[in-house]
Scaffold this active site. Structure first.
Site, mmCIF file in Angstrom:
data_model
loop_
_atom_site.group_PDB
_atom_site.id
_atom_site.type_symbol
_atom_site.label_atom_id
_atom_site.label_comp_id
_atom_site.label_asym_id
_atom_site.label_seq_id
_atom_site.Cartn_x
_atom_site.Cartn_y
_atom_site.Cartn_z
ATOM 1 N N GLY A 72 7.004 1.833 6.364
ATOM 2 C CA GLY A 72 6.380 1.589 5.067
ATOM 3 C C GLY A 72 4.873 1.448 5.172
ATOM 4 C CG ASN A 152 6.360 -8.368 0.149
ATOM 5 O OD1 ASN A 152 5.628 -8.044 -0.773
ATOM 6 N ND2 ASN A 152 5.895 -8.918 1.250
ATOM 7 C CD GLN A 180 11.039 -6.388 0.138
ATOM 8 O OE1 GLN A 180 12.162 -6.801 -0.142
ATOM 9 N NE2 GLN A 180 10.539 -6.516 1.346
ATOM 10 C CB ALA A 201 14.856 3.260 7.613
ATOM 11 C CB THR A 238 7.793 15.145 19.111
ATOM 12 O OG1 THR A 238 7.004 16.124 19.790
ATOM 13 C CG2 THR A 238 9.267 15.482 19.254
ATOM 14 C CB CYS A 326 2.409 -9.180 7.503
ATOM 15 S SG CYS A 326 3.712 -7.988 7.246
HETATM 16 C C1 PLP Z 1 8.164 -4.497 4.741
HETATM 17 C C2 PLP Z 1 7.215 -4.005 3.727
HETATM 18 C C3 PLP Z 1 6.206 -3.076 4.054
HETATM 19 C C4 PLP Z 1 5.999 -2.595 5.464
HETATM 20 O O1 PLP Z 1 7.014 -1.727 5.891
HETATM 21 P P1 PLP Z 1 7.183 -1.481 7.471
HETATM 22 O O2 PLP Z 1 8.222 -0.416 7.553
HETATM 23 O O3 PLP Z 1 7.637 -2.784 8.051
HETATM 24 O O4 PLP Z 1 5.883 -1.037 8.003
HETATM 25 C C5 PLP Z 1 5.386 -2.625 3.050
HETATM 26 N N1 PLP Z 1 5.524 -3.057 1.779
HETATM 27 C C6 PLP Z 1 6.470 -3.946 1.429
HETATM 28 C C7 PLP Z 1 6.583 -4.351 0.001
HETATM 29 C C8 PLP Z 1 7.336 -4.455 2.382
HETATM 30 O O5 PLP Z 1 8.264 -5.338 2.018
#
Ligand code: PLP
Length: 397
Positions: A72, A152, A180, A201, A238, A326
């Site tokens: 994400g 989130n 989310q 994912a 790749t 984070c």
């Molecule tokens: C978890 C999250 C991300 C980051 O996704 P990753 O695959 O962990 O890098 C970004 N935006 C939201 C709203 C999230 O909950």
């Protein structure tokens, strides 16, 4: 055996058995390079294209419009790249919200350092965005609007279709961080006027380190990573074949089971929220009752520190978090909780419990059994709680 309750599904989820089974061949016998010309590599290529169609189908997009990323965060970073490419068309204004994930907030701050102007749309007490605020913020130099589908930390689901319509009418591109929402809420990029979207994912029982960026056909897209011709030359390297296969399988299954999962998980969530508010005095539900992510429960417990609460929950075998994974290593209160107007001390006393379809009613019972005694112990040691009892300090819930 000691009980373990995983209630941090907004941070990440457990990979499901069918997803793992689908991935395993690509980590073992099917190790061919998808870009090679022999048949052995071709099988990997076909697996990637099958996954691309699975992702596209769930979003009502075209497979051509799906680019696989390493999650994400990487997909969100594309927003910055698109803003940069719009600059020589006189578009140097970017609109986002005050409650975005750090992947977007920090991208926006980077753009500001590079000379872009950024507007951060505020939210109300429940974390809700008023689409009219976006309409008012759009100016001739606005290039892109990015508003997350669902938050989130506090679970608020934003009026994406309306926001998309406003952007479409104004001729401004619209991106949504749907990390989310994907796999949990129905998303139709056409009906919702979404130009670009990020998903990941591992938020719906797929593998970590795999995500996708949807970009509507016709939008000029600079490459994010230069190198080979993979992903239409937009994102070289790749491919993570097993991860991509896992993403496709996970989103297909999540979509097939969505109705049933939503019903069951949101019922558990409501029982958890009601139970906490009933058993524990002086706490506040953050985020709305309606338009809320099925698994999200975020509560401020007045008079205590969220961190100490998390440590005690951990000792009791309950994994929860103080909001965003984070931000949890920093001591700053969550920008989302401050944006909904909570004072620092109240924001500090907040905990997010996030459920998935892997949780059980017994998990909810166990949390409701342990949490009240832990909160009460911590309050008995808290100078702030004592001051509140004496009436020296008070907070509006
Ligand atoms: C978890 C999250 C991300 C980051 O996704 P990753 O695959 O962990 O890098 C970004 N935006 C939201 C709203 C999230 O909950």
């Amino acid at each position: 055996m000691e009980r373990f309750v995983y209630a941090d599904n907004a941070a990440t989820t457990k990979i499901s058995k069918p997803v793992l089974d689908a991935m395993l061949p690509y980590l073992t016998e099917e190790y061919g390079n998808p870009s090679s010309l022999y048949r052995f590599g071709n099988q990997a290529k076909r697996a990637i294209e099958k996954a691309r169609k699975e992702v596209a189908d769930v979003l009502n997009a075209d497979p051509f419009e799906i680019i696989f990323t390493a999650g994400g965060t990487e997909a969100d970073n594309w927003v910055k790249e698109i803003m940069r490419s719009l600059k020589n068309k006189g578009k140097n204004h970017f609109i986002t919200s005050a409650v975005e994930h750090h992947a977007l907030i920090h991208s926006a701050q980077r753009l500001e350092k590079e000379g872009f102007e950024v507007t951060y749309i505020p939210v109300d007490r429940e974390g809700q965005i008023n689409p009219e605020d976006i309409k008012k913020a759009i100016r001739p130099e606005t290039g892109l609007v990015s508003i997350m589908f669902a938050n989130n930390e506090i679970g608020t689901i934003h009026p994406i279709k309306e926001i998309g319509a406003i952007c479409r009418e104004a001729g401004v591109l619209f991106h949504t961080d749907a990390v989310q929402a994907a796999g949990h809420i129905k998303i139709d990029v056409k009906e919702m006027n979404i130009d670009m979207l990020s998903l990941s994912a591992h938020k719906f029982h797929g593998p970590k380190g795999t995500g996708a960026f949807y970009c509507r056909r016709g939008i000029a897209l600079n490459s994010l990573i230069d190198g080979g011709a993979q992903e239409r030359g937009k994102r070289a390297g790749t491919e993570n074949v097993a991860g991509i296969v896992g993403l496709g399988t996970a989103i297909r299954i999540a979509n097939e089971e969505m109705e049933e999962t939503t019903k069951r998980v949101s019922a558990m969530r409501d029982r958890l929220i009601d139970g906490i508010l009933e058993k524990i005095p002086q706490c506040r539900l953050n985020g709305p009752r309606e338009n809320r992510l099925p698994g999200n429960c975020n509560i401020s417990f007045l008079g205590i520190e969220g961190e100490s609460l998390l440590l005690r929950l951990d000792l009791a075998g309950i994994a929860a978090s103080s909001g965003s994974a984070c931000a949890s290593s920093s001591l700053d209160p969550s920008h989302v909780l401050l944006a909904i107007g909570l004072p620092h001390e109240v924001a500090h006393g907040s905990v997010r419990l996030s459920l998935s379809d892997f949780n059980t009613e017994e998990d909810v019972d166990y949390i409701l059994e342990k949490l009240p005694e832990i909160v009460s112990t911590l309050r008995s040691m808290s100078p702030l709680w004592e001051a509140m009892q004496k009436g020296e300090v008070s907070y509006d819930l």
